[in-house]
Design an enzyme around this catalytic site. Structure first.
Site, PDB file in Angstrom:
ATOM      1  N   CYS A  28     -14.188  38.244 -41.567  1.00 45.73           N
ATOM      2  CA  CYS A  28     -14.400  38.842 -40.254  1.00 45.73           C
ATOM      3  C   CYS A  28     -13.372  38.297 -39.256  1.00 45.73           C
ATOM      4  CB  CYS A  28     -15.815  38.529 -39.773  1.00 45.73           C
ATOM      5  SG  CYS A  28     -16.130  39.075 -38.082  1.00 45.73           S
ATOM      6  N   LYS A  87     -11.558  76.199 -34.711  1.00 50.83           N
ATOM      7  CA  LYS A  87     -10.698  75.349 -33.885  1.00 50.83           C
ATOM      8  C   LYS A  87      -9.263  75.396 -34.378  1.00 50.83           C
ATOM      9  CE  LYS A  87     -13.919  72.113 -31.985  1.00 50.83           C
ATOM     10  NZ  LYS A  87     -13.915  70.819 -31.307  1.00 50.83           N
ATOM     11  N   CYS A 132     -22.535  36.468 -35.661  1.00 53.19           N
ATOM     12  CA  CYS A 132     -21.214  36.982 -35.307  1.00 53.19           C
ATOM     13  C   CYS A 132     -21.202  37.448 -33.848  1.00 53.19           C
ATOM     14  CB  CYS A 132     -20.877  38.135 -36.252  1.00 53.19           C
ATOM     15  SG  CYS A 132     -19.265  38.859 -35.956  1.00 53.19           S
ATOM     16  N   LYS A 147     -12.315  79.566 -26.621  1.00 46.63           N
ATOM     17  CA  LYS A 147     -13.079  78.342 -26.437  1.00 46.63           C
ATOM     18  C   LYS A 147     -12.374  77.488 -25.395  1.00 46.63           C
ATOM     19  CE  LYS A 147     -15.494  74.809 -29.078  1.00 46.63           C
ATOM     20  NZ  LYS A 147     -15.114  73.636 -28.295  1.00 46.63           N
ATOM     21  N   GLU A 200     -14.545  85.083 -28.416  1.00 41.28           N
ATOM     22  CA  GLU A 200     -14.186  84.553 -27.103  1.00 41.28           C
ATOM     23  C   GLU A 200     -13.278  83.340 -27.230  1.00 41.28           C
ATOM     24  OE1 GLU A 200     -18.030  83.794 -25.345  1.00 41.28           O
ATOM     25  OE2 GLU A 200     -18.782  85.671 -26.182  1.00 41.28           O
ATOM     26  N   ASP A 246     -11.461  74.623 -22.941  1.00 33.51           N
ATOM     27  CA  ASP A 246     -11.583  73.192 -23.173  1.00 33.51           C
ATOM     28  C   ASP A 246     -11.792  72.457 -21.856  1.00 33.51           C
ATOM     29  OD1 ASP A 246     -11.735  70.995 -24.719  1.00 33.51           O
ATOM     30  OD2 ASP A 246      -9.576  70.737 -24.966  1.00 33.51           O
ATOM     31  N   CYS A 248     -15.693  36.092 -36.591  1.00 32.06           N
ATOM     32  CA  CYS A 248     -16.423  34.866 -36.933  1.00 32.06           C
ATOM     33  C   CYS A 248     -15.993  34.287 -38.274  1.00 32.06           C
ATOM     34  CB  CYS A 248     -17.924  35.126 -36.930  1.00 32.06           C
ATOM     35  SG  CYS A 248     -18.460  36.136 -38.311  1.00 32.06           S
ATOM     36  N   CYS A 296     -19.236  42.683 -41.772  1.00 31.99           N
ATOM     37  CA  CYS A 296     -19.309  41.231 -41.612  1.00 31.99           C
ATOM     38  C   CYS A 296     -20.730  40.836 -41.990  1.00 31.99           C
ATOM     39  CB  CYS A 296     -19.005  40.851 -40.169  1.00 31.99           C
ATOM     40  SG  CYS A 296     -19.546  39.185 -39.749  1.00 31.99           S
ATOM     41  N   TYR A 354     -19.758  82.039 -19.917  1.00 26.24           N
ATOM     42  CA  TYR A 354     -19.769  82.690 -21.230  1.00 26.24           C
ATOM     43  C   TYR A 354     -21.130  82.953 -21.835  1.00 26.24           C
ATOM     44  CZ  TYR A 354     -19.907  77.760 -22.420  1.00 26.24           C
ATOM     45  OH  TYR A 354     -20.227  76.451 -22.472  1.00 26.24           O
TER      46      TYR A 354
HETATM   47  P1  AMP Z   1     -18.292  71.432 -29.148  1.00 27.86           P
HETATM   48  O1  AMP Z   1     -18.283  70.605 -27.881  1.00 27.86           O
HETATM   49  O2  AMP Z   1     -17.066  71.311 -29.965  1.00 27.86           O
HETATM   50  O3  AMP Z   1     -19.596  71.308 -29.901  1.00 27.86           O
HETATM   51  O4  AMP Z   1     -18.252  72.945 -28.673  1.00 27.86           O
HETATM   52  C1  AMP Z   1     -19.279  73.467 -27.917  1.00 27.86           C
HETATM   53  C2  AMP Z   1     -18.803  73.639 -26.506  1.00 27.86           C
HETATM   54  O5  AMP Z   1     -17.780  74.603 -26.405  1.00 27.86           O
HETATM   55  C3  AMP Z   1     -19.870  74.191 -25.628  1.00 27.86           C
HETATM   56  O6  AMP Z   1     -20.749  73.180 -25.186  1.00 27.86           O
HETATM   57  C4  AMP Z   1     -19.082  74.758 -24.493  1.00 27.86           C
HETATM   58  O7  AMP Z   1     -18.941  73.772 -23.497  1.00 27.86           O
HETATM   59  C5  AMP Z   1     -17.705  75.022 -25.061  1.00 27.86           C
HETATM   60  N1  AMP Z   1     -17.255  76.410 -24.945  1.00 27.86           N
HETATM   61  C6  AMP Z   1     -16.066  76.790 -24.443  1.00 27.86           C
HETATM   62  N2  AMP Z   1     -15.905  78.112 -24.459  1.00 27.86           N
HETATM   63  C7  AMP Z   1     -17.040  78.652 -24.963  1.00 27.86           C
HETATM   64  C8  AMP Z   1     -17.483  79.972 -25.233  1.00 27.86           C
HETATM   65  N3  AMP Z   1     -16.723  81.037 -24.994  1.00 27.86           N
HETATM   66  N4  AMP Z   1     -18.716  80.129 -25.736  1.00 27.86           N
HETATM   67  C9  AMP Z   1     -19.504  79.052 -26.015  1.00 27.86           C
HETATM   68  N5  AMP Z   1     -19.136  77.770 -25.798  1.00 27.86           N
HETATM   69  C10 AMP Z   1     -17.905  77.554 -25.276  1.00 27.86           C
HETATM   70 ZN    ZN Z   2     -18.298  38.462 -37.923  1.00 27.76          ZN
END
Ligand code: AMP
Ligand code: ZN
Length: 667
Positions: free
Chosen positions: A404, A310, A428, A114, A112, A116, A407, A422, A223
């Site tokens: 640092c 990814k 600090c 992913k 599938e 974003d 401080c 530090c 999904y």
């Molecule tokens: P990560 O945030 O990198 O750990 O990736 C996990 C997140 O990917 C999940 O919490 C979902 O929100 C997102 N995600 C997007 N598309 C999908 C998909 N087809 N199946 C499962 N998770 C997905």
């Molecule tokens: Zn410090």
């Protein structure tokens, strides 16, 4: 009256259908204008006849409900994250591991996109949307139902033969054209632009006024299903079913039988994604068969049956202008590169993380170097290399600071650690403020009416030097301060007072002991029960605790050795904070499953899955996910996977069915 009700119902049915045609099928059958006429008629009738109110009426899409505080609620089924990788090699290794565990080389995968955006968990009861929770920390999320109802792609009412009760997960996204539209409007109004679709989508879920959410062109792609007896055998089935019930499930998913095909799928989307109307950051590969999924189980963070591949982040070249050093609450010094501003994947980048001194040395970094900057999954971009053709002067080499920046105390570096610290932890300012900010943070004491900036203000006004001082604050000290109206003072004092009720595990996490994160704090609180017991625990006892290794054990012991910390605990105790676990009825429950590793499988008549797990824990048992030789016991309801059963029998692990488990409880 009868007539009115039937008109209302007819309007609702018709609007639900048009909504479905428009958002799910992409095939509207009436004009927007005609749609609005119907909607307005319904709105008029609903306001004249409030007795016919329906929380899932199409009029809810318009929004209007205001949420002041988003209530945090527990997820019925935890929302895990996904293990991820950038390498095909690792995908292959993952597949080989699956073959070994499942003793089966015919594994098919649901592949599938992913998406974003921001993940969401929707609950449907009798075909109606009843709740929407954000992912939060995976265990608890925020209730954003009112806002979610305004998103057109989310059905308020289902169709077909859906189960009476189930949950479904998906991603709220903002397609590119909607994102650009929103930014054009902002530009026209002279407002700062949104940085990227993902943050804008997730920010939208937390707007207080749902009618503002309604105006944003958000979408939701679904999904995965969660629930019991859903009548699906595989992930791919689940996607198809969800589509039939009226959800938006993009048809880009593929059921693939070999890794080679998976790689082709990846290769296709590596370029094809640039033409999608929305952003994806990778491909999710899931074991298709649900029985195999169950057999594989979960690690603490993610399912073993899925992996996210990814896409490599965009790489860009720009010039290094300088390096600044930041101090964290633990005293860790982080070098941050100052860059000539560049655009990467739609965001302007001016700073990048350099991690530590070794990294700088490895890059042999010089001011005015041209550097490669990469923006991956993380928020902060990083420098991955230097262009050998365009170097800065040798005399402009970056040398790591030895004092640092806050401080001026000398820095130290523990053996075997990459980070500089530090050394002045008790004096600090940045560390002191950072510690207090951590303590009041959402995941720790979550003090209402007090924010990070106010902490800094109070520190600089000489009112607080440790978290204990928060509890001694008096209104007359606060009122003279800038931006401290009477109301905020009352809220602050009240919020601080209320935090005294926060459970011990939160206090322990809030203390900010190095390496003691949320999960470890919970584990320690549960195991030791009180701060006094923890303070006395020796190294051996500590490392025998689940999840606690040498590094954490040593850090905990070091923390208690400092006199300042012992004093702090005395002060917090005097102020009445929870420094031990609340006495619960379960303390009197005989611990018949003490230290037993228990696997729960299948569905139960008298318990929900979470419910039976909790029960086992109150009996002293520890829930584990996969069957292995370390498992002591399996509690099996209806429909335990045959392969899991086989494995258990082979290993000679005791299996209790629900009746036997109930009998055990009676004892
Ligand atoms: P990560 O945030 O990198 O750990 O990736 C996990 C997140 O990917 C999940 O919490 C979902 O929100 C997102 N995600 C997007 N598309 C999908 C998909 N087809 N199946 C499962 N998770 C997905
Ligand atoms: Zn410090």
């Amino acid at each position: 009256m009868e007539n009115i009700l039937s008109e209302i119902q007819a309007l609702r049915n018709s609007l639900h259908q048009h909504n479905y045609n428009y958002y799910i099928l992409d095939e509207p059958t009436i004009s927007d204008y005609d749609f609005d006429v119907l909607l307005q008629r319904l709105q008029t009738l609903e306001s004249q006849y409030p007795e016919y109110y329906d929380a899932n009426s199409p009029t809810q899409r318009v929004g209007g409900g205001v949420t002041k505080n988003f209530e945090t609620k527990k997820h019925r089924y935890p929302m895990y994250s996904l293990s991820n990788t950038y390498s095909k090699e690792e995908v292959l290794q993952w597949q080989e591991r699956l073959v070994k565990i499942l003793e089966h080389d015919q594994i098919s995968f649901s592949c599938e996109l992913k998406f974003d955006g921001a993940s969401i968990n929707l609950t449907y009861e009798n075909g109606k949307l009843v709740q929407a929770l954000t992912r939060g920390d995976g265990i608890e999320g925020d209730d954003v139902t009112t806002n979610i109802k305004t998103i057109g792609t989310i059905p308020l009412r289902l169709q077909g033969d859906y189960p009476d009760f189930f949950e479904i997960r998906g991603e709220i996204i903002l397609p590119w054209d909607g994102f650009h539209q929103m930014n054009e409007a902002r530009e026209a109004a002279g407002e700062p632009l949104y940085r990227n679709p993902r943050n804008t989508a997730s920010g939208s879920l937390k707007l207080q006024d749902s009618s503002l959410v309604a105006q944003r062109p958000l979408r939701c792609f679904l999904y995965s299903l969660a629930g019991e007896n859903l009548g699906v055998q595989s992930q791919f089935d689940a996607l198809g079913k969800a589509r039939q019930w009226g959800f938006k499930v993009p048809d880009s998913a593929r059921l693939l039988g070999t890794v080679e095909e998976v790689f082709e799928f990846i290769a296709h989307w590596e370029t094809a994604r640039k033409n999608l109307p929305y952003e994806i950051d990778g491909i999710v590969i899931k074991v298709n068969d649900l029985q195999q999924q169950e057999l594989l189980g979960f690690t603490a963070k993610a399912p073993r049956w899925a992996i996210a591949y990814k896409f490599k982040a965009e790489n860009i070249v720009t010039q290094l202008l300088g390096v600044q050093y930041q101090v964290g609450r633990t005293g860790a010094i982080t070098p941050v590169a100052q860059l000539e501003a560049v655009e990467i994947s739609g965001t302007t980048v001016k700073r990048a993380s350099l991690h530590n001194a070794d990294q700088i040395e490895k890059l042999d970094l010089r001011i005015k170097d041209w550097v490669y900057v990469e923006k991956g999954g993380e928020i902060i971009p990083k420098i991955t290399g230097v262009d050998p053709e365009r170097r800065g002067r040798l005399e402009d080499r970056v040398t790591f600071v030895d004092h640092c920046p806050d401080c001026s105390s000398p820095l130290e570096r523990l053996e075997g650690e990459a980070q500089h610290y530090c050394s002045n932890s008790s004096g600090c300012p940045t560390q002191i403020i950072g510690r207090i900010q951590h303590f009041i943070g959402r995941k720790a004491m979550d003090i209402e009416g007090l924010g990070g900036e106010t902490v800094a203000l109070l520190y600089h006004a000489g009112l607080i030097r440790s978290v204990a001082d928060l509890y001694a604050l008096r209104p007359e000290q606060l009122l003279p301060l800038e931006r401290m109206a009477e109301k905020s003072v009352t809220n602050l004092i009240e919020g601080v007072k209320q935090s005294k009720e926060k459970p011990f595990a939160k206090v322990l996490f809030g203390l900010g002991i190095r390496f003691v994160g949320e999960t470890v704090a919970k584990r320690l609180a549960k195991q030791f029960g009180s701060i006094a017991a923890l303070a006395q625990a020796d190294f051996e006892t500590l490392i025998q605790t689940e999840d606690i290794g040498d590094r954490i054990a040593k850090s905990v012991m070091d923390w208690f050795l400092l006199a300042a910390n012992q004093e702090l605990i005395q002060e917090l105790k005097a102020q009445g904070l929870q420094l031990e676990n609340a006495v619960q009825a379960e303390a009197t429950v005989p611990q018949i499953l003490e230290n037993k590793k228990v696997v729960v499988s299948g569905v139960f008549e008298h318990f929900s899955r979470e419910g039976i797990k909790e029960k086992i824990e109150t009996l002293g048992g520890q829930i584990v996910s996969g069957v292995s030789s370390k498992t002591d016991l399996i509690v099996a309801g209806e429909g335990m996977g045959p392969s899991k059963k086989q494995k258990a029998e082979k290993l000679g692990i005791q299996i209790l069915d629900e009746t036997a488990f109930l009998a055990l409880l009676k004892e």
